[in-house]
Design a protein around this motif. Sequence first.
Motif, mmCIF file in Angstrom:
data_model
loop_
_atom_site.group_PDB
_atom_site.id
_atom_site.type_symbol
_atom_site.label_atom_id
_atom_site.label_comp_id
_atom_site.label_asym_id
_atom_site.label_seq_id
_atom_site.Cartn_x
_atom_site.Cartn_y
_atom_site.Cartn_z
ATOM 1 N N PHE A 92 32.489 1.225 -2.817
ATOM 2 C CA PHE A 92 31.623 1.346 -1.641
ATOM 3 C C PHE A 92 31.529 2.777 -1.129
ATOM 4 N N THR A 107 27.858 4.692 -1.316
ATOM 5 C CA THR A 107 27.136 4.631 -0.034
ATOM 6 C C THR A 107 27.381 5.846 0.861
ATOM 7 N N LEU A 131 24.367 7.489 2.511
ATOM 8 C CA LEU A 131 23.487 6.671 3.347
ATOM 9 C C LEU A 131 23.943 6.765 4.801
ATOM 10 N N ARG A 149 23.105 0.964 4.496
ATOM 11 C CA ARG A 149 24.408 0.959 3.845
ATOM 12 C C ARG A 149 24.893 -0.483 3.608
ATOM 13 N N LYS A 156 23.012 -2.055 0.728
ATOM 14 C CA LYS A 156 23.516 -1.512 -0.540
ATOM 15 C C LYS A 156 24.827 -2.199 -0.921
ATOM 16 N N VAL A 157 25.707 -2.371 0.044
ATOM 17 C CA VAL A 157 26.988 -3.043 -0.193
ATOM 18 C C VAL A 157 26.752 -4.477 -0.655
#
Length: 258
Positions: free
Chosen positions: A35, A39, A42, A48, A51-52
């Motif tokens: 992570f 990220t 971001l 974020r 994306k996670v």
Amino acid sequence: MTCYQHINKAWRIFATGFNFALFGFGGLALTFIVFPLLTFSLKDNLERELKVQKIIQRSFAFFCASMRFTGAIDYRFDDEALLQQDKNCIIVANHPSLIDYVLIASRLEQCDCLVKEAIWHNPFMKGVVKSAGYIPNTAVENLIDDCSKRLDDGNVLLIFPEGTRTAPGNSSKLQRGAAQIAIKTKTELRVIHISVTPPFLTKQKKWYQVPDVKPFFHLQVKDKIAIKPFIEEGGAPSVAVRKLNKHLDDVLFRSGNR
């Protein structure tokens, strides 16, 4: 059991333990390595979290494939393509097994989830659920507002209305949280029915208490439940919630297949 069945069961105990170790260490690796690396650039919190959640989906898909490849379990989704169409939607499912959430989330690039308090204290999972922006089900005063905001953004929200895994053979009782959120936010519900044969990873048994034969998970993606009729026919919101909850109970536990 025959000699082959004993060997097969012993292998599945090993395979289950291996995959659970993979899941635990994978959770730590995601939190502290993957992570942050993927990220860090971001700045927007929502971007974020999305994306996670995509990373979680791919990780869970790998975990499920590993469980199947090693022979710990097998599984099948019916009408999985329906899930890809859902936006601004609450997904509700029954909860017979420990990995129900993992199986469903492995099919959704975006999936918010109501998470019980125990997960937030789990050393292998708390970093994952926090990074994903999942919603704790403890802050009751903010719960509806938090869910409403996610749904207004077009997100999918996964809820297990039972609140916890239900023991095989015991009658299931739904909490009203999912129905309350659906009525107050006027959001449709997508139903998923999960069956596990024979029962596996239930609340009453340890992970190493595997059944004599390989467990099969059958996940049926069912039709959406429209909320408007319950609001119009229910009168008071509390009545609409009660009627919707009764309907959910019928769909998830009484009616079987579509």
